[in-house]
Design an enzyme around this catalytic site. Structure first.
Site, PDB file in Angstrom:
ATOM      1  N   HIS A 139      14.249  -7.442  25.153  1.00  0.00           N
ATOM      2  CA  HIS A 139      15.352  -7.534  26.113  1.00  0.00           C
ATOM      3  C   HIS A 139      16.699  -7.437  25.391  1.00  0.00           C
ATOM      4  O   HIS A 139      16.842  -7.875  24.248  1.00  0.00           O
ATOM      5  CB  HIS A 139      15.316  -8.864  26.868  1.00  0.00           C
ATOM      6  CG  HIS A 139      14.100  -9.055  27.708  1.00  0.00           C
ATOM      7  ND1 HIS A 139      13.841  -8.295  28.827  1.00  0.00           N
ATOM      8  CD2 HIS A 139      13.056  -9.937  27.609  1.00  0.00           C
ATOM      9  CE1 HIS A 139      12.698  -8.712  29.370  1.00  0.00           C
ATOM     10  NE2 HIS A 139      12.210  -9.690  28.649  1.00  0.00           N
TER      11      HIS A 139
ATOM     12  N   ARG B 248      18.324  -8.260  29.939  1.00  0.00           N
ATOM     13  CA  ARG B 248      17.919  -9.658  29.767  1.00  0.00           C
ATOM     14  C   ARG B 248      17.232 -10.135  31.044  1.00  0.00           C
ATOM     15  O   ARG B 248      17.790 -10.004  32.139  1.00  0.00           O
ATOM     16  CB  ARG B 248      19.165 -10.509  29.486  1.00  0.00           C
ATOM     17  CG  ARG B 248      18.878 -11.912  29.003  1.00  0.00           C
ATOM     18  CD  ARG B 248      20.151 -12.552  28.456  1.00  0.00           C
ATOM     19  NE  ARG B 248      21.114 -12.820  29.518  1.00  0.00           N
ATOM     20  CZ  ARG B 248      21.170 -13.967  30.212  1.00  0.00           C
ATOM     21  NH1 ARG B 248      20.349 -14.950  29.930  1.00  0.00           N
ATOM     22  NH2 ARG B 248      22.070 -14.131  31.154  1.00  0.00           N
ATOM     23  N   ALA B 249      16.025 -10.702  30.880  1.00  0.00           N
ATOM     24  CA  ALA B 249      15.210 -11.013  32.065  1.00  0.00           C
ATOM     25  C   ALA B 249      15.812 -12.150  32.886  1.00  0.00           C
ATOM     26  O   ALA B 249      15.890 -12.074  34.114  1.00  0.00           O
ATOM     27  CB  ALA B 249      13.789 -11.345  31.644  1.00  0.00           C
TER      28      ALA B 249
ATOM     29  N   HIS C 130       3.739 -12.118  28.256  1.00  0.00           N
ATOM     30  CA  HIS C 130       3.500 -13.456  27.699  1.00  0.00           C
ATOM     31  C   HIS C 130       2.000 -13.709  27.575  1.00  0.00           C
ATOM     32  O   HIS C 130       1.503 -14.770  27.930  1.00  0.00           O
ATOM     33  CB  HIS C 130       4.195 -14.531  28.555  1.00  0.00           C
ATOM     34  CG  HIS C 130       5.560 -14.088  29.031  1.00  0.00           C
ATOM     35  ND1 HIS C 130       5.867 -13.868  30.345  1.00  0.00           N
ATOM     36  CD2 HIS C 130       6.672 -13.758  28.337  1.00  0.00           C
ATOM     37  CE1 HIS C 130       7.118 -13.427  30.459  1.00  0.00           C
ATOM     38  NE2 HIS C 130       7.629 -13.356  29.251  1.00  0.00           N
TER      39      HIS C 130
ATOM     40  N   GLU D  16       8.755  -9.867  22.679  1.00  0.00           N
ATOM     41  CA  GLU D  16       9.861 -10.379  23.500  1.00  0.00           C
ATOM     42  C   GLU D  16      11.024 -10.820  22.621  1.00  0.00           C
ATOM     43  O   GLU D  16      11.670 -11.832  22.870  1.00  0.00           O
ATOM     44  CB  GLU D  16       9.431 -11.510  24.442  1.00  0.00           C
ATOM     45  CG  GLU D  16      10.391 -11.664  25.625  1.00  0.00           C
ATOM     46  CD  GLU D  16       9.915 -12.638  26.699  1.00  0.00           C
ATOM     47  OE1 GLU D  16       9.197 -13.574  26.378  1.00  0.00           O
ATOM     48  OE2 GLU D  16      10.304 -12.439  27.865  1.00  0.00           O
TER      49      GLU D  16
HETATM   50 ZN   LIG Z   1      10.604 -10.811  28.843  1.00  0.00          ZN
END
Ligand SMILES: [Zn+2]
Length: 344
Positions: free
Chosen positions: A9, A71-72, A223, A284
């Site tokens: 990200h 950016r999440a 994840h 990530e």
């Molecule tokens: Zn992420």
């Protein structure tokens, strides 16, 4: 071997982007606060400086290309209206495009969608199409819960989402199922809401015939797949009790997991439970967990180390995890002209 990290990200974007967002939010109450896009006219030098730390981590960790998205937590689809989300998505996606254009061998774009709670996801089709067709992006992040922790929209398997899936299939790009910030104080965003979102998506897929309706639709659960690999026996058993087909038949032609698991034993479990063909390397980086593990003296999110240490993997397994599966799922050969490193 070119190592592709499918989950990164732009957490290091220039500061004025935060200011833009603050003003955009302030303008919801006071339209005079509305920011001008001129605020975001960054020079190439400013853009290069903003990803210097990302490039340094790539070099140090031996990864080459990051599939890169806004950016999440910043997506925060629960704030404002669909118009707010559209403006914010365009701004963020355009900056991803700048980075990918400046460093075509290091970054490939994935977009944020202008989702908004209660708004049919059809409203995302235009931005998705712009990003794929005009900006050369290879996928999107799809938020299964635009409300930010209240789950007020239908499950991902509901027909509510189908027009967006039809477009994903037509464009032949995957979606990473990725929640954003939590607006619900019960759920810490990266510690609970993210892992909840991953696990919830997996169970939704298990109970539906979504992939019968869309046999070529591809979803990445990040994840490490949330709690799914750890509880694989529970999910196999639930599928069996519900007279569903076995998981590999039901889901594994369409659902993939990344390797954003921040300890060796966790990744070993993932590698042993989930078929290698369904695992995509990712870290990530930079930002979900930023520190150094005192028991190893390495960054928690330096996930390549854990896979390198898994000595039972064959060379072919590693090739699939580090690049082959990402090439296949994101159809990266299509963007090889724009991103020559993909061809290596
Ligand atoms: Zn992420």
């Amino acid at each position: 071997m070119t190592v592709i990290d499918c989950h990164g990200h732009y957490t290091t974007a220039p500061k004025p982007l935060d200011e833009y967002r603050k003003r955009q939010i302030a303008a919801l109450k006071d339209p005079a606060q509305a920011p001008a896009r001129d605020m975001l006219k960054f020079s190439d030098e400013e853009m290069r400086a903003s990803v210097a730390s990302q490039l340094k981590f790539q070099r140090e960790r031996g990864t080459d290309i990051t599939i890169f998205s806004p950016r999440a937590a910043g997506m925060s689809h629960h704030i404002g209206t669909a118009a707010t989300s559209l403006d914010w998505s365009q701004v963020c996606n355009d900056l991803i495009h700048r980075v990918c254009t400046l460093y075509p061998d290091n970054f490939i774009g994935v977009c944020q969608l202008p989702q908004s709670p209660g708004v049919r996801p059809d409203n995302c089709i235009g931005e998705l199409e712009r990003c794929v067709k005009e900006l050369g992006f290879v996928g999107c992040n799809l938020n299964p819960d635009p409300s930010g922790g209240y789950w007020t929209d239908p499950p991902l398997t509901d027909r509510w989402w189908y027009p967006l899936y039809e477009k994903l299939v037509e464009l032949d790009v995957p979606a990473m199922v990725h929640v954003s910030a939590s607006a619900n104080p019960n759920f810490h965003h990266t510690g609970a809401h993210y892992i909840n979102g991953d696990t919830t998506a997996f169970m939704q897929f298990l109970t539906s015939d979504l992939f019968k309706d869309f046999p070529t639709l591809r979803m990445i659960i990040p994840h490490g797949g949330g709690a799914a690999p750890y509880h694989w026996g529970r999910y196999r058993g639930l599928a069996q009790d519900m007279k569903r087909p076995p998981l590999d038949e039901l889901l594994l032609h369409n659902v993939y997991f990344d390797t954003c698991v921040y300890h060796k034993l966790g990744i070993e479990l993932l590698l042993k439970i989930v078929p290698i063909d369904n695992i995509l390397f990712a870290s990530e980086m930079v930002g979900a967990v930023r520190g150094i593990d005192p028991t190893t003296s390495h960054y928690y999110d330096d996930t390549k180390r854990y896979i390198d240490a898994a000595d039972w993997l064959s060379d072919q397994d590693r090739q699939k995890i580090f690049q082959g599966n990402s090439r296949k799922v994101y159809r990266l050969d299509r963007v090889a002209a724009r991103h020559p490193a993909v061809a290596n």
